[in-house]
Motif scaffolding. Structure first.
Motif, PDB file in Angstrom:
ATOM      1  N   TRP A  85      29.592  36.449  47.441  1.00  0.00           N
ATOM      2  CA  TRP A  85      29.430  36.105  46.292  1.00  0.00           C
ATOM      3  C   TRP A  85      30.030  37.155  45.336  1.00  0.00           C
ATOM      4  N   CYS A  86      30.226  38.477  45.963  1.00  0.00           N
ATOM      5  CA  CYS A  86      31.124  39.619  45.199  1.00  0.00           C
ATOM      6  C   CYS A  86      32.431  38.893  45.051  1.00  0.00           C
ATOM      7  N   PHE A  87      32.998  38.368  46.019  1.00  0.00           N
ATOM      8  CA  PHE A  87      34.362  37.803  46.391  1.00  0.00           C
ATOM      9  C   PHE A  87      34.649  36.644  45.606  1.00  0.00           C
ATOM     10  N   ILE A  88      33.725  35.840  45.259  1.00  0.00           N
ATOM     11  CA  ILE A  88      33.911  34.778  44.626  1.00  0.00           C
ATOM     12  C   ILE A  88      33.787  35.260  43.080  1.00  0.00           C
ATOM     13  N   THR A  89      32.992  36.112  42.605  1.00  0.00           N
ATOM     14  CA  THR A  89      33.220  36.635  41.189  1.00  0.00           C
ATOM     15  C   THR A  89      34.590  37.351  40.971  1.00  0.00           C
ATOM     16  N   LEU A  90      35.236  37.814  41.983  1.00  0.00           N
ATOM     17  CA  LEU A  90      36.255  38.345  41.837  1.00  0.00           C
ATOM     18  C   LEU A  90      37.417  37.768  41.280  1.00  0.00           C
ATOM     19  N   GLN A  91      37.205  36.463  41.633  1.00  0.00           N
ATOM     20  CA  GLN A  91      38.106  35.251  41.545  1.00  0.00           C
ATOM     21  C   GLN A  91      38.436  35.200  39.909  1.00  0.00           C
ATOM     22  N   ASP A  94      36.397  39.238  34.625  1.00  0.00           N
ATOM     23  CA  ASP A  94      37.014  39.712  33.332  1.00  0.00           C
ATOM     24  C   ASP A  94      38.253  40.606  33.291  1.00  0.00           C
ATOM     25  N   TYR A  95      38.194  41.651  33.947  1.00  0.00           N
ATOM     26  CA  TYR A  95      39.360  42.463  34.348  1.00  0.00           C
ATOM     27  C   TYR A  95      39.689  42.663  35.807  1.00  0.00           C
ATOM     28  N   PRO A  96      40.461  41.840  36.208  1.00  0.00           N
ATOM     29  CA  PRO A  96      41.144  41.525  37.642  1.00  0.00           C
ATOM     30  C   PRO A  96      41.866  42.734  38.419  1.00  0.00           C
ATOM     31  N   VAL A  97      42.421  43.448  37.544  1.00  0.00           N
ATOM     32  CA  VAL A  97      43.169  44.899  38.300  1.00  0.00           C
ATOM     33  C   VAL A  97      41.941  45.751  38.395  1.00  0.00           C
ATOM     34  N   GLU A  98      41.090  46.090  37.520  1.00  0.00           N
ATOM     35  CA  GLU A  98      40.132  46.901  37.883  1.00  0.00           C
ATOM     36  C   GLU A  98      39.210  46.478  38.707  1.00  0.00           C
ATOM     37  N   ALA A  99      38.830  45.228  38.743  1.00  0.00           N
ATOM     38  CA  ALA A  99      37.720  44.718  39.606  1.00  0.00           C
ATOM     39  C   ALA A  99      38.454  44.565  41.188  1.00  0.00           C
ATOM     40  N   GLN A 100      39.925  44.426  41.345  1.00  0.00           N
ATOM     41  CA  GLN A 100      40.142  44.616  42.662  1.00  0.00           C
ATOM     42  C   GLN A 100      40.178  45.985  43.173  1.00  0.00           C
ATOM     43  N   LYS A 102      37.659  48.098  42.586  1.00  0.00           N
ATOM     44  CA  LYS A 102      36.621  48.437  43.236  1.00  0.00           C
ATOM     45  C   LYS A 102      36.108  47.516  44.300  1.00  0.00           C
ATOM     46  N   TRP A 103      36.706  46.455  44.305  1.00  0.00           N
ATOM     47  CA  TRP A 103      36.444  45.710  45.490  1.00  0.00           C
ATOM     48  C   TRP A 103      37.043  46.172  46.694  1.00  0.00           C
ATOM     49  N   ASP A 104      38.273  47.124  46.824  1.00  0.00           N
ATOM     50  CA  ASP A 104      38.769  47.703  48.031  1.00  0.00           C
ATOM     51  C   ASP A 104      38.129  48.460  48.798  1.00  0.00           C
TER      52      ASP A 104
END
Length: 469
Positions: A85-91, A94-100, A102-104
């Motif tokens: 689900w976190c990967f889905i919301t990553l797509q 709202d802030y793709p760069v910052e989200a990426q 944190k996802w790392d």
């Protein structure tokens, strides 16, 4: 020299892992918590020690380690569902760069938490993981506790190994983890087999617990004080002399008062008067904003969605002039303030689906540890007596985490996910133990009629009286 010592130690454990691959799992736990690559100054910063240990742990288990007892559990499924689900919301973040960014690190923490229970299939491995967690966190706690005792504390001024206000090196996070591990530390004074119980072990454990209690004082983390109070309440259940325990708490508090700086009193006072502190006031405003945000975005806004918040509120400002104190109210406008709560962090970033998965993950852990505690309580055999106390210690660790998580954004904290993995491993272990016991009893019952029939048959042949009921 620091780089050399760290690299030599890591290399040594990697070499030992060629014979015992499970050591690579413990090595990654050590590296992920302590972050030696950030403590060093030179070559170690260019060596991907975390990635090497991460890969070694997986490859070692797949290729060399035994798989007996490894099974996929419901809680591992919940972590996997939350990861997806976190990967889905990553797509649609709202802030793709910052989200990426944190996802790392979030995906690594979750994947390792899913993988960890597969490796801890014996008592020795369960204990080894718990010991690695305690001693690695203990390295940070001992250093910080010593600095506090020697007068080096203060909000935002206490120095850690790493100059990075994130992960376990964030003051409130360290305070929560340190207080939550105290019951696990004390477990080793009675049931440890890798380091057997001894007066030296008890002395070290007592000193380490004292250092853990110093963390909220040294960091002046308000969350830490709340966690200490919660720990006292949770321990009441397992204390036989409860009245003495309750009476000792205020006495210890009075003894500690002369050693606490005035800045500590001032900061702790904002717990009961949050409106007088900008940081505390901001939290309530962020939480209210998050509820409104989730109403419009029930599926969440991806990692770091808090960056879109903005609000204005009024706080009192007190000024001292001689013996006169004046209070004025002024408006404060804040933008992009963090969630300051794991519950609202999950709600704002992953929406209601993510929050529900997260609550189920930790709620089920508390229930499973409760079931384990009750099922194995009172066992006296050495091979079983350790189970119930460890389940109680891990349950308290979860509850302390949830208390601390109420006031800080640590919903994906790697150390806590490792403790979740430890809980899953323990529950799977005792489930197999129970199954083996039931199978043994069933086998004995099924054989008994045959033995009784043979005995009666033999009795009729030799002596008719032996065949009577």
């Amino acid at each position: 020299m620091i780089d050399f010592i760290f690299l030599a130690f890591i290399g040594f454990v990697l070499a030992l892992g060629l014979k015992r691959p499970y050591l690579w799992v413990l090595l990654y736990v050590y590296i992920d918590i302590l972050a030696p690559q950030l403590i060093g100054y030179g070559v170690i910063q260019s060596v991907p020690v975390s990635l090497i240990a991460f890969g070694a742990a997986f490859v070692g288990w797949v290729l060399f380690d035994r798989k007996e007892g490894a099974r996929f559990s419901l809680r591992q499924g919940l972590i996997l569902a939350l990861l997806v689900w976190c990967f889905i919301t990553l797509q649609f973040a709202d802030y793709p760069v910052e989200a990426q960014t944190k996802w790392d690190w979030v995906w690594k923490a979750m994947v390792f938490a899913i993988f960890l229970p597969f490796t801890i299939t014996t008592r020795q491995r369960i204990e080894a993981l718990a010991l690695t967690l305690v001693l690695t966190v203990g390295m940070i706690v001992i250093s910080t506790g010593m600095k506090t005792v020697l007068g080096g504390g203060g909000y935002g001024s206490l120095k850690f190994f790493v100059k990075d206000n994130s992960g376990i090196y964030e003051s409130s996070t360290l305070a929560t983890v340190a207080i939550g591990l105290i019951p696990v530390i004390m477990w080793f004074t009675r049931f440890g087999t890798i380091i057997k119980p001894h007066w030296t072990v008890t002395g070290f454990a007592a000193a380490l617990c004292f250092a853990c209690l110093m963390i909220p004082i040294g960091t002046e983390a308000r969350t830490g004080l709340v966690c200490i109070a919660a720990l006292g309440v949770f321990l009441l259940r397992y204390t036989e002399k409860r009245l003495m325990f309750i009476a000792a708490a205020p006495v210890l508090g009075l003894i500690a008062l002369p050693f606490l700086p005035q800045s500590y009193y001032d900061r702790m006072a904002t717990i009961v008067q949050p409106g007088g502190d900008e940081s505390a006031s901001t939290r309530m405003q962020v939480w209210a904003w998050t509820i409104d945000y989730a109403a419009d975005n029930p599926l969440g806004g991806g990692f770091d969605s808090y960056r879109s918040n903005s609000f204005t509120y009024t706080i009192p400002v007190r000024e001292q002039s001689g013996n006169t104190t004046t209070t004025q109210y002024r408006e404060v406008t804040d933008e992009g303030r963090a969630f300051h709560s794991s519950f609202f962090e999950l709600l704002g970033e992953q929406g209601y689906p993510g929050l529900i998965l997260w609550l189920l993950l930790h709620g089920l852990g508390v229930l499973q540890m409760e079931k384990t505690y009750r099922r194995w309580k009172g066992k006296t055999d050495e091979s079983e007596a350790w189970i119930s106390p460890l389940a109680a210690a891990l349950q308290i660790a979860s509850l302390i985490y949830l208390v601390g998580a109420t006031f800080q954004g640590i919903g994906y904290q790697p150390v806590m996910l490792m403790i979740v993995g430890l809980q899953i491993g323990l529950y799977s272990y005792i489930t197999r133990l129970d199954s083996a016991k039931r199978a043994l009893v069933t086998d004995q019952v099924s054989r008994r009629p045959n033995r009784d029939a043979n005995r009666r048959s033999n009795g009729r042949k030799s002596d008719p009286e032996l065949a009577l009921p």
